[in-house]
Write an enzyme that holds these catalytic residues in place. Structure first.
Site, PDB file in Angstrom:
ATOM      1  N   LYS A  99       0.806  -1.229   0.000  1.00  0.00           N
ATOM      2  CA  LYS A  99       0.000   0.000   0.000  1.00  0.00           C
ATOM      3  C   LYS A  99       0.842   1.284   0.000  1.00  0.00           C
ATOM      4  O   LYS A  99       0.331   2.382   0.220  1.00  0.00           O
ATOM      5  CB  LYS A  99      -1.005   0.064   1.167  1.00  0.00           C
ATOM      6  CG  LYS A  99      -1.940  -1.105   1.297  1.00  0.00           C
ATOM      7  CD  LYS A  99      -2.474  -1.633   0.002  1.00  0.00           C
ATOM      8  CE  LYS A  99      -3.374  -0.713  -0.737  1.00  0.00           C
ATOM      9  NZ  LYS A  99      -3.676  -1.275  -2.100  1.00  0.00           N
ATOM     10  N   GLY A 101       2.350   2.247  -2.669  1.00  0.00           N
ATOM     11  CA  GLY A 101       2.324   2.758  -4.052  1.00  0.00           C
ATOM     12  C   GLY A 101       3.217   1.888  -4.927  1.00  0.00           C
ATOM     13  O   GLY A 101       3.780   2.364  -5.922  1.00  0.00           O
ATOM     14  N   THR A 102       3.328   0.620  -4.560  1.00  0.00           N
ATOM     15  CA  THR A 102       4.245  -0.285  -5.277  1.00  0.00           C
ATOM     16  C   THR A 102       3.839  -0.479  -6.735  1.00  0.00           C
ATOM     17  O   THR A 102       4.687  -0.523  -7.621  1.00  0.00           O
ATOM     18  CB  THR A 102       4.317  -1.648  -4.563  1.00  0.00           C
ATOM     19  OG1 THR A 102       2.995  -2.156  -4.384  1.00  0.00           O
ATOM     20  CG2 THR A 102       4.983  -1.540  -3.208  1.00  0.00           C
ATOM     21  N   SER A 190      -4.860   2.451   4.718  1.00  0.00           N
ATOM     22  CA  SER A 190      -4.994   1.967   3.343  1.00  0.00           C
ATOM     23  C   SER A 190      -4.994   0.434   3.314  1.00  0.00           C
ATOM     24  O   SER A 190      -5.781  -0.199   2.601  1.00  0.00           O
ATOM     25  CB  SER A 190      -3.837   2.518   2.501  1.00  0.00           C
ATOM     26  OG  SER A 190      -3.829   1.934   1.233  1.00  0.00           O
ATOM     27  N   LYS A 308      -6.659   0.914  -6.922  1.00  0.00           N
ATOM     28  CA  LYS A 308      -5.588   1.789  -6.430  1.00  0.00           C
ATOM     29  C   LYS A 308      -6.186   3.181  -6.266  1.00  0.00           C
ATOM     30  O   LYS A 308      -6.656   3.774  -7.249  1.00  0.00           O
ATOM     31  CB  LYS A 308      -4.411   1.834  -7.419  1.00  0.00           C
ATOM     32  CG  LYS A 308      -3.841   0.472  -7.758  1.00  0.00           C
ATOM     33  CD  LYS A 308      -3.177  -0.193  -6.569  1.00  0.00           C
ATOM     34  CE  LYS A 308      -2.784  -1.616  -6.897  1.00  0.00           C
ATOM     35  NZ  LYS A 308      -2.268  -2.332  -5.727  1.00  0.00           N
ATOM     36  N   HIS A 312     -10.699   6.012   1.781  1.00  0.00           N
ATOM     37  CA  HIS A 312     -10.498   5.408   3.108  1.00  0.00           C
ATOM     38  C   HIS A 312     -11.680   5.721   4.019  1.00  0.00           C
ATOM     39  O   HIS A 312     -12.247   6.806   3.930  1.00  0.00           O
ATOM     40  CB  HIS A 312      -9.225   5.969   3.757  1.00  0.00           C
ATOM     41  CG  HIS A 312      -7.972   5.648   3.000  1.00  0.00           C
ATOM     42  ND1 HIS A 312      -6.734   6.102   3.384  1.00  0.00           N
ATOM     43  CD2 HIS A 312      -7.753   4.904   1.884  1.00  0.00           C
ATOM     44  CE1 HIS A 312      -5.819   5.662   2.548  1.00  0.00           C
ATOM     45  NE2 HIS A 312      -6.411   4.941   1.617  1.00  0.00           N
TER      46      HIS A 312
HETATM   47  P1  A3P Z   1      -4.858   4.026  -1.598  1.00  0.00           P
HETATM   48  O1  A3P Z   1      -5.719   3.009  -2.258  1.00  0.00           O
HETATM   49  O2  A3P Z   1      -4.834   3.946  -0.139  1.00  0.00           O
HETATM   50  O3  A3P Z   1      -5.129   5.430  -2.062  1.00  0.00           O
HETATM   51  P2  A3P Z   1       0.035  -0.462  -3.689  1.00  0.00           P
HETATM   52  O4  A3P Z   1       0.162  -0.457  -5.187  1.00  0.00           O
HETATM   53  O5  A3P Z   1       1.348  -0.674  -3.028  1.00  0.00           O
HETATM   54  O6  A3P Z   1      -1.042  -1.360  -3.224  1.00  0.00           O
HETATM   55  O7  A3P Z   1      -0.359   0.999  -3.269  1.00  0.00           O
HETATM   56  C1  A3P Z   1      -1.641   1.531  -3.520  1.00  0.00           C
HETATM   57  C2  A3P Z   1      -1.569   3.017  -3.362  1.00  0.00           C
HETATM   58  O8  A3P Z   1      -0.882   3.597  -4.449  1.00  0.00           O
HETATM   59  C3  A3P Z   1      -2.920   3.677  -3.373  1.00  0.00           C
HETATM   60  O9  A3P Z   1      -3.346   3.732  -2.039  1.00  0.00           O
HETATM   61  C4  A3P Z   1      -2.654   5.052  -3.991  1.00  0.00           C
HETATM   62  O10 A3P Z   1      -2.815   6.122  -3.106  1.00  0.00           O
HETATM   63  C5  A3P Z   1      -1.189   4.975  -4.409  1.00  0.00           C
HETATM   64  N1  A3P Z   1      -0.881   5.563  -5.712  1.00  0.00           N
HETATM   65  C6  A3P Z   1       0.240   6.245  -5.961  1.00  0.00           C
HETATM   66  N2  A3P Z   1       0.241   6.712  -7.204  1.00  0.00           N
HETATM   67  C7  A3P Z   1      -0.914   6.312  -7.763  1.00  0.00           C
HETATM   68  C8  A3P Z   1      -1.472   6.509  -9.061  1.00  0.00           C
HETATM   69  N3  A3P Z   1      -0.832   7.202  -9.992  1.00  0.00           N
HETATM   70  N4  A3P Z   1      -2.695   5.970  -9.308  1.00  0.00           N
HETATM   71  C9  A3P Z   1      -3.355   5.283  -8.341  1.00  0.00           C
HETATM   72  N5  A3P Z   1      -2.852   5.064  -7.096  1.00  0.00           N
HETATM   73  C10 A3P Z   1      -1.646   5.582  -6.810  1.00  0.00           C
END
Ligand code: A3P
EC number: 2.8.2.-
Length: 345
Positions: A99, A101-102, A190, A308, A312
């Site tokens: 979570k 932003g991977t 998240s 993504k 929340h």
């Molecule tokens: P949230 O859903 O809490 O907003 P991961 O890929 O590690 O699961 O991380 C998900 C998070 O990536 C999302 O958390 C979101 O905020 C973040 N994020 C960063 N850049 C993003 C983008 N360009 N588009 C969508 N989500 C993004």
């Protein structure tokens, strides 16, 4: 009179024709320049002197076309041989944090012509069953690439799984490791939101975040709750540091990647010794999504999936305060170890 109208009509047609030809020429030039945006060859010295472990580039005009087909499994053996394509072990891994932003980080890095991403999370090092299948199994899970491209995979569970650092070290002790972090309390919420959504999808009920994050007996932060534990970044990082020196890690600011992705990506390009190729052109803000989306070229762009950027649930402010206070000393330690300071409360 008739002659005058005909002349006027001819004049209008001429202007319209010129405009159409002009637009066409602009599009052709633009597509051409986009192609040039992607580096075409590994000309030595083109990007200045190369450090020892810098990755040279080579012709990649097929990256978005041919490689894509190959990833879909449509490549014949002959095509693979002809284009000298290989499945390479990753040179860099996004090891976490869940979570943080991977996915966004991986997709954005994949904009770089020298980077090829493993689309799926492979879970090789954290899953005993997969790990038992051996390194060749892992390599075969990697996408096709040109020999001088680098493959990157992401499996956020690696960061928190005990056995992983040693296993990765055994594969490649000089691998580059990327960790993307967000403000720990926001990350924990998240994390909770993702689990909550999964439960709701199965028509199940779930506890409120407050109930999970705070121990009802002590009224203190519940350190047994996984979403809390994962956000204690320094604890996990310290385990990794038993195997890898800090120089092999790069910390990405996940909060900044949301609001201002380019500078974060440029830092990663530098860390990976890649020439700077990702530009503002490749990233555009999509107001409907509320996030930056990716532009590969004039015809191909995409936003991340709807999973993504979830909304929340509202969390009691006293719980947020308690969590922030709890994370504070761990954050300080994390800044100290990594040399990267964040404005986390
Ligand atoms: P949230 O859903 O809490 O907003 P991961 O890929 O590690 O699961 O991380 C998900 C998070 O990536 C999302 O958390 C979101 O905020 C973040 N994020 C960063 N850049 C993003 C983008 N360009 N588009 C969508 N989500 C993004």
């Amino acid at each position: 009179m008739l002659f005058k109208q005909q002349a006027l009509l001819r004049q209008k047609l001429f202007v319209l024709g010129s405009l159409a030809i002009g637009s066409l020429l602009y599009l052709v030039a633009r597509v051409g320049s986009l192609d040039r945006l992607q580096p075409l060859c590994p000309i030595d010295g083109r990007f200045g002197p190369r450090s020892q472990d810098e990755i040279p580039l080579r012709a990649m005009q097929f990256k978005r076309g041919l490689l894509h087909e190959f990833r879909k499994g449509n490549a014949t053996k002959e095509q693979i041989r002809l284009h000298n394509l290989v499945q390479q072990l990753p040179k860099a891994i996004i090891i976490g944090v869940r979570k943080g932003g991977t996915r966004a980080l991986l997709e954005m890095l994949n904009l770089h012509p020298a980077v090829v991403k493993a689309s799926q999370e492979i879970h090789f090092f954290d899953n005993d069953e997969n790990y038992a299948k051996g390194i060749e199994w892992y390599r075969k899970k990697m996408p096709f690439s040109y020999p001088h491209q680098i493959t990157i995979e992401k499996s956020p569970a690696y960061f928190i799984t005990e056995e992983v650092p040693e296993r990765i070290y055994k594969m490649n002790s000089s691998i580059k490791l990327l960790i993307i972090v967000r403000e720990p309390t926001t990350r924990a919420i998240s994390d909770y939101t993702q689990v909550l959504e999964g439960k709701e999808r199965k028509n199940k009920t779930y506890y409120k975040f407050e109930k999970l994050a705070i121990d009802p007996n002590t009224c203190e932060v519940n350190t047994k709750y996984k979403a809390v534990r994962t956000s204690i970044y320094t604890k996990h990082l310290e385990r990794w540091l038993k195997y890898f020196p800090i120089e092999q890690f790069h910390i990405v600011d996940g909060d900044r990647l949301i609001t201002e992705p380019l500078p974060e990506l440029q830092l990663v390009e530098k860390f990976l010794n890649l020439p700077p190729r990702i530009s503002q052109y490749n990233l555009y803000f999509n107001a409907t999504r509320g996030f930056y989306c990716l532009r590969f070229n004039i015809v191909f762009n995409k936003c991340l999936a709807g999973s993504k950027g979830r909304i929340h649930p509202e969390v009691d402010t006293s719980v947020i305060t308690k969590l922030r206070k709890f994370f504070h000393p761990f954050n300080q330690k994390f800044y100290q170890i990594t040399g990267r300071t964040f404005k986390w409360p």
